[in-house]
Structures are given as C-alpha cells and as structure tokens.
Motif scaffolding. Structure first.
Motif, short mmCIF file in Angstrom:
data_model
loop_
_atom_site.label_atom_id
_atom_site.label_comp_id
_atom_site.label_asym_id
_atom_site.label_seq_id
_atom_site.Cartn_x
_atom_site.Cartn_y
_atom_site.Cartn_z
N GLY A 97 -1.76 3.47 -1.94
CA GLY A 97 -0.59 2.82 -1.35
C GLY A 97 -0.19 3.45 -0.04
N TYR A 98 0.73 2.80 0.68
CA TYR A 98 1.19 3.36 1.94
C TYR A 98 2.30 4.37 1.73
N VAL A 99 2.88 4.41 0.52
CA VAL A 99 3.90 5.38 0.17
C VAL A 99 3.46 6.04 -1.13
N SER A 100 3.58 7.36 -1.23
CA SER A 100 3.15 8.02 -2.46
C SER A 100 4.03 7.57 -3.63
N GLY A 101 3.40 7.31 -4.74
CA GLY A 101 4.14 6.89 -5.93
C GLY A 101 4.43 5.41 -5.98
N TYR A 102 3.91 4.61 -5.05
CA TYR A 102 4.16 3.17 -5.04
C TYR A 102 3.40 2.53 -6.18
N LYS A 103 4.10 1.80 -7.05
CA LYS A 103 3.50 1.30 -8.29
C LYS A 103 3.05 -0.16 -8.20
N HIS A 104 3.40 -0.90 -7.17
CA HIS A 104 3.12 -2.33 -7.13
C HIS A 104 2.06 -2.67 -6.09
N ALA A 105 1.03 -1.85 -6.00
CA ALA A 105 -0.04 -2.09 -5.03
C ALA A 105 -0.77 -3.37 -5.38
N GLY A 106 -1.06 -4.18 -4.38
CA GLY A 106 -1.81 -5.42 -4.58
C GLY A 106 -0.98 -6.60 -5.01
N THR A 107 0.35 -6.50 -5.02
CA THR A 107 1.19 -7.62 -5.47
C THR A 107 1.84 -8.37 -4.31
N TYR A 108 1.61 -7.96 -3.08
CA TYR A 108 2.26 -8.57 -1.94
C TYR A 108 1.89 -10.05 -1.80
N ASP A 109 0.59 -10.36 -1.84
CA ASP A 109 0.15 -11.76 -1.69
C ASP A 109 0.74 -12.63 -2.80
N HIS A 110 0.80 -12.11 -3.98
CA HIS A 110 1.35 -12.87 -5.10
C HIS A 110 2.83 -13.20 -4.89
N LYS A 111 3.58 -12.22 -4.37
CA LYS A 111 5.00 -12.44 -4.13
C LYS A 111 5.23 -13.45 -2.99
N VAL A 112 4.44 -13.32 -1.92
CA VAL A 112 4.59 -14.19 -0.77
C VAL A 112 4.25 -15.64 -1.15
N GLN A 113 3.17 -15.82 -1.87
CA GLN A 113 2.78 -17.18 -2.26
C GLN A 113 3.71 -17.75 -3.32
#
Length: 116
Positions: A97-113
């Motif tokens: 992730g771009y921030v340490s401890g970020y738990k929702h990696a790979g969910t951006y496209d799902h949220k945007v769509q």
C-alpha cells in the motif's frame, strides 16, 4: 586431484584403485591385483568413521518434537513440522500500500465503479 579440490571424478577413482591394487597385492599381476581390489570394495558404501551419530533418547525427541511447541515458537513450523524459515522468525511487513497498515488495498476500482 588438485590441492583446492575436495572431490574426485569416477575416472580418477578408478586410477587410484589401480595404483593402490599394485601396492596392496605386490605378488600378483596388475590385472589380478585390480580384480582382487574390486572384490574388496564390492557391495560396500562409504564408511562412517569419524561421523557424529544422532542421539535417540526420549529427552532429545521430546525437545525436538515441533507438535509440542507453544506460543511464538509454534508459529515457526507448518503442520508437517517443517520450518518456515525467515517467515517463521520475523513479522514480514506488507509494503504493497501507499500508507503502512492500509487494509483496503485493491478496492479503489470497486468503490469508484460502485458509485456510478
């Protein structure tokens, strides 16, 4: 063999047997001596002279049985008892992730769509 080499090839081994057979069986011809040498080593493997033997006492087997380990030591071995290596000794950090401890990696496209 060379001074820095610890092993010999099979051809070098056969040459060494020929030379040793001449010294061991002095009264015989070269071919008879070689056949006698082959009879001596036939069916034998490498010797175990000077090799440390394993101890099979109940104490040692109890201390090395990984199924009885507890706590953090238990995490160092998988179900079969084989060690996990570095992954079992250290907490490996996920730097995906771009921030340490970020738990929702790979969910951006799902949220945007999903918002469209």
């Amino acid at each position: 063999r060379g001074k820095s080499v610890r092993t010999i090839t099979f051809e070098q081994f056969k040459e060494a047997l020929q030379e040793l057979s001449k010294k061991r069986f002095k009264g015989k011809s070269d071919e008879e001596a070689l056949q006698e040498m082959y009879k001596l080593i036939e069916g034998k493997g490498p010797g175990l002279t000077g090799v440390t033997k394993t101890v099979s006492s109940p104490t040692v087997s109890r201390l090395t049985d990984t199924s009885k380990f507890t706590g953090s030591h238990k995490e160092r071995f998988d179900a079969s008892g084989k060690g996990k290596g570095r992954a079992g000794r250290e907490d490996l950090v996920d730097n995906s992730g771009y921030v340490s401890g970020y738990k929702h990696a790979g969910t951006y496209d799902h949220k945007v769509q999903g918002n469209k």
